[in-house]
Design a protein around this motif. Structure first.
Motif, short mmCIF file in Angstrom:
data_model
loop_
_atom_site.label_atom_id
_atom_site.label_comp_id
_atom_site.label_asym_id
_atom_site.label_seq_id
_atom_site.Cartn_x
_atom_site.Cartn_y
_atom_site.Cartn_z
N ARG A 32 0.95 -1.19 0.21
CA ARG A 32 0.00 0.06 -0.16
C ARG A 32 0.83 1.23 0.11
NH1 ARG A 32 -4.86 -1.54 4.37
NH2 ARG A 32 -5.85 -3.25 2.73
N ASN A 33 2.21 1.20 -0.81
CA ASN A 33 2.99 2.31 -0.94
C ASN A 33 3.31 2.93 0.38
OD1 ASN A 33 2.65 2.25 -3.67
ND2 ASN A 33 0.89 3.79 -3.75
N ALA A 34 3.66 1.95 1.14
CA ALA A 34 4.57 2.15 2.71
C ALA A 34 5.89 2.91 2.32
CB ALA A 34 4.45 1.22 3.49
N LEU A 35 6.19 3.90 3.27
CA LEU A 35 7.49 4.42 2.89
C LEU A 35 8.58 3.98 3.85
CD1 LEU A 35 6.13 8.16 3.11
CD2 LEU A 35 6.43 7.04 1.12
N ASN A 36 9.34 2.85 3.07
CA ASN A 36 10.50 2.55 3.80
C ASN A 36 11.69 3.37 3.66
OD1 ASN A 36 11.37 2.19 1.22
ND2 ASN A 36 11.35 -0.06 1.49
N THR A 37 12.59 3.43 4.43
CA THR A 37 13.69 4.22 4.47
C THR A 37 14.39 4.32 3.32
OG1 THR A 37 14.10 3.71 6.92
CG2 THR A 37 15.94 4.89 5.66
N GLU A 38 14.68 3.49 2.48
CA GLU A 38 15.17 3.67 1.18
C GLU A 38 14.26 4.38 0.23
OE1 GLU A 38 16.78 0.58 -2.63
OE2 GLU A 38 16.02 -0.20 -0.73
N LEU A 39 13.07 4.30 0.33
CA LEU A 39 12.10 5.19 -0.67
C LEU A 39 11.97 6.24 -0.17
CD1 LEU A 39 9.96 5.19 -2.74
CD2 LEU A 39 8.28 4.35 -1.05
N LEU A 40 11.91 6.92 1.05
CA LEU A 40 11.98 8.09 1.59
C LEU A 40 13.37 8.76 1.14
CD1 LEU A 40 9.85 9.67 3.05
CD2 LEU A 40 11.51 9.20 5.28
N GLY A 41 14.56 8.05 1.07
CA GLY A 41 15.76 8.64 0.55
C GLY A 41 15.60 8.90 -0.90
N GLN A 42 14.96 8.04 -1.48
CA GLN A 42 14.84 8.28 -3.12
C GLN A 42 14.19 9.53 -3.36
OE1 GLN A 42 13.46 4.59 -5.00
NE2 GLN A 42 15.11 3.37 -4.19
N ILE A 43 13.01 9.82 -2.80
CA ILE A 43 12.13 11.03 -2.79
C ILE A 43 13.00 12.04 -2.44
CG2 ILE A 43 10.19 12.09 -1.98
CD1 ILE A 43 8.80 9.49 -1.34
N ALA A 44 13.70 12.25 -1.38
CA ALA A 44 14.58 13.19 -1.06
C ALA A 44 15.73 13.53 -2.16
CB ALA A 44 15.29 13.16 0.27
N ASP A 45 16.27 12.40 -2.56
CA ASP A 45 17.43 12.59 -3.71
C ASP A 45 16.60 13.31 -4.70
OD1 ASP A 45 19.15 11.45 -1.90
OD2 ASP A 45 19.06 9.40 -2.98
N ALA A 46 15.53 12.71 -5.36
CA ALA A 46 15.00 13.26 -6.51
C ALA A 46 14.64 14.84 -6.40
CB ALA A 46 13.52 12.43 -6.89
N LEU A 47 14.13 15.08 -5.12
CA LEU A 47 13.70 16.48 -4.97
C LEU A 47 15.11 17.53 -4.95
CD1 LEU A 47 10.88 16.38 -2.26
CD2 LEU A 47 10.59 16.66 -4.74
N ASP A 48 16.05 16.90 -4.31
CA ASP A 48 17.21 17.78 -4.41
C ASP A 48 17.83 18.08 -5.80
OD1 ASP A 48 17.74 17.59 -1.47
OD2 ASP A 48 18.99 16.24 -1.37
N ASP A 49 17.86 16.77 -6.66
CA ASP A 49 17.96 16.86 -8.00
C ASP A 49 17.03 17.86 -8.79
OD1 ASP A 49 20.12 14.77 -7.63
OD2 ASP A 49 18.78 13.52 -8.30
N PHE A 50 15.81 17.86 -8.49
CA PHE A 50 15.04 18.83 -9.11
C PHE A 50 15.46 20.28 -8.87
CE2 PHE A 50 11.97 15.17 -9.66
CZ PHE A 50 12.40 14.92 -11.22
N ALA A 51 15.62 20.56 -7.24
CA ALA A 51 15.84 21.82 -6.97
C ALA A 51 17.20 22.41 -7.54
CB ALA A 51 16.16 21.52 -5.69
#
Length: 263
Positions: A32-51
Motif C-alpha cells: 500500500r505504498n508504505a514509505l520505507n527508509t530507502e524509498l524516503l531517501g529516493q524521494i529526497a534525492d529526487a527533490l534535491d536533483d530537481f531543485a
C-alpha cells in the motif's frame, strides 16, 4: 539488496516554454505504498536533483495504484529501538524533503496515513480524490508521528480537530478533510488528472517568486513550531524502546487488537 522501482520519476517538458514539471510516483503497491527508509531517501534525492535543475519548477507526488501511502514500513519499525531511532537516516530524508524550495503538490487517492500523511502535509498543496482517507494512527502501534505531522496538522486544523485525529484515532474522508482545511482541492474523478494540470500551472509561474512565496508560507506556519517538533521527535525515539511499542507492532502484524500496559 533494496527493492527495485519503488519510485517512478518523470519530467514533463511544457511545449513552447523553457519550463518543466516532474512527477514522483510511489510504487510499492503490495505494501500500500508504505514509505520505507530507502524509498524516503529516493524521494529526497529526487527533490534535491530537481531543485538544482534549470527547468523543473514544480513537483507532483502521487502513489501508484489505489493508495497514496499507507504509512511507514512496519517491518522496519518492529525491531527499532531508541538508539536506532536517534541515529535514523529518515530524519535527514524528511528534512531534505521539507527544505525543497520548489512548490510540491500531493495527489491523494485512497489511504494517506501515518508517514504518508506526514509526506502530504509537507507538500504545499494537496489534491484529494473522493476515495482519499487521512489519519495518523501511530498511537495504535504505541508510537506518535515523528516527522512533524502532529504540529503541522494542529496548526492547520486547530487543537480540537487534531485531537480527534491523533488522540481519537479518527480516519477522515476527503469531504471532511476539505471542510477542515486539510486539502486544497477536491477532485471528483481522481486526484491525479487535476493535480497534473495544477502542477503544470504552477510551473508556468515566475519560479523565483514562487520559491520566495513558498518560503514565506512555510516560515509563517512553522517557525514557531521548530522547538516543539524537536521535542516531539525525541518523544518518538523514546517510545521506540517501550514494551507498548513492541506490543502495538506485534498486534498489528498478528491482525489483533493490542493490549497496552503503559510500559
Amino acid at each position: 539488496m533494496g527493492e527495485q522501482n519503488m519510485l517512478r520519476i518523470e519530467q514533463v517538458d511544457i511545449k513552447g516554454h523553457n519550463a518543466a514539471w516532474a512527477i514522483l510516483s510511489i510504487d510499492r503497491q503490495k505494501q500500500r505504498n508504505a514509505l520505507n527508509t530507502e524509498l524516503l531517501g529516493q524521494i529526497a534525492d529526487a527533490l534535491d536533483d530537481f531543485a538544482q535543475s534549470s527547468s523543473v519548477r514544480a513537483v507532483l507526488i502521487c502513489g501508484e495504484g489505489e493508495h497514496f501511502a499507507a504509512g511507514a514500513d512496519i517491518d522496519e519499525i518492529k525491531d527499532k529501538g531508541r538508539e536506532e531511532g536517534y541515529l535514523d537516516p529518515r530524519k535527514a530524508h524528511w528534512r531534505r524533503i521539507r527544505n525543497c524550495p520548489l512548490p510540491l503538490v500531493a495527489a491523494v487517492d485512497g489511504f494517506c496515513l501515518g508517514g504518508g500523511f506526514e509526506l502530504a502535509l509537507m507538500c504545499d498543496l494537496i489534491v484529494a480524490g473522493t476515495t482519499a482517507k487521512f489519519g495518523l494512527p501511530e498511537p495504535n502501534l504505541g508510537l506518535i508521528p515523528g516527522a512533524g505531522g502532529i504540529e503541522r496538522l494542529t496548526t492547520m486544523v486547530g487543537r480540537a480537530r487534531a485531537g480527534r485525529i491523533v488522540l481519537g484515532g479518527e480516519i477522515v474522508d476527503a469531504i471532511t478533510a476539505n471542510d477542515w482545511g486539510i486539502i486544497s482541492y477536491m477532485a471528483e474523478d481522481g486526484a491525479l488528472p487535476f493535480a497534473a494540470k495544477l502542477t503544470e500551472r504552477l510551473a508556468l509561474r515566475a519560479p523565483l517568486a514562487m520559491q520566495a512565496a513558498k518560503k514565506a508560507i512555510v516560515a509563517s506556519a512553522e517557525t514557531p513550531l521548530k522547538h516543539v517538533m524537536g521535542e516531539t521527535r525525541g518523544d518518538f525515539e523514546n517510545l521506540l524502546g517501550t514494551a507498548d511499542k513492541a506490543e502495538g507492532v506485534t498486534a498489528f502484524l498478528d491482525k489483533r487488537k493490542p493490549t497496552f500496559e503503559g510500559k
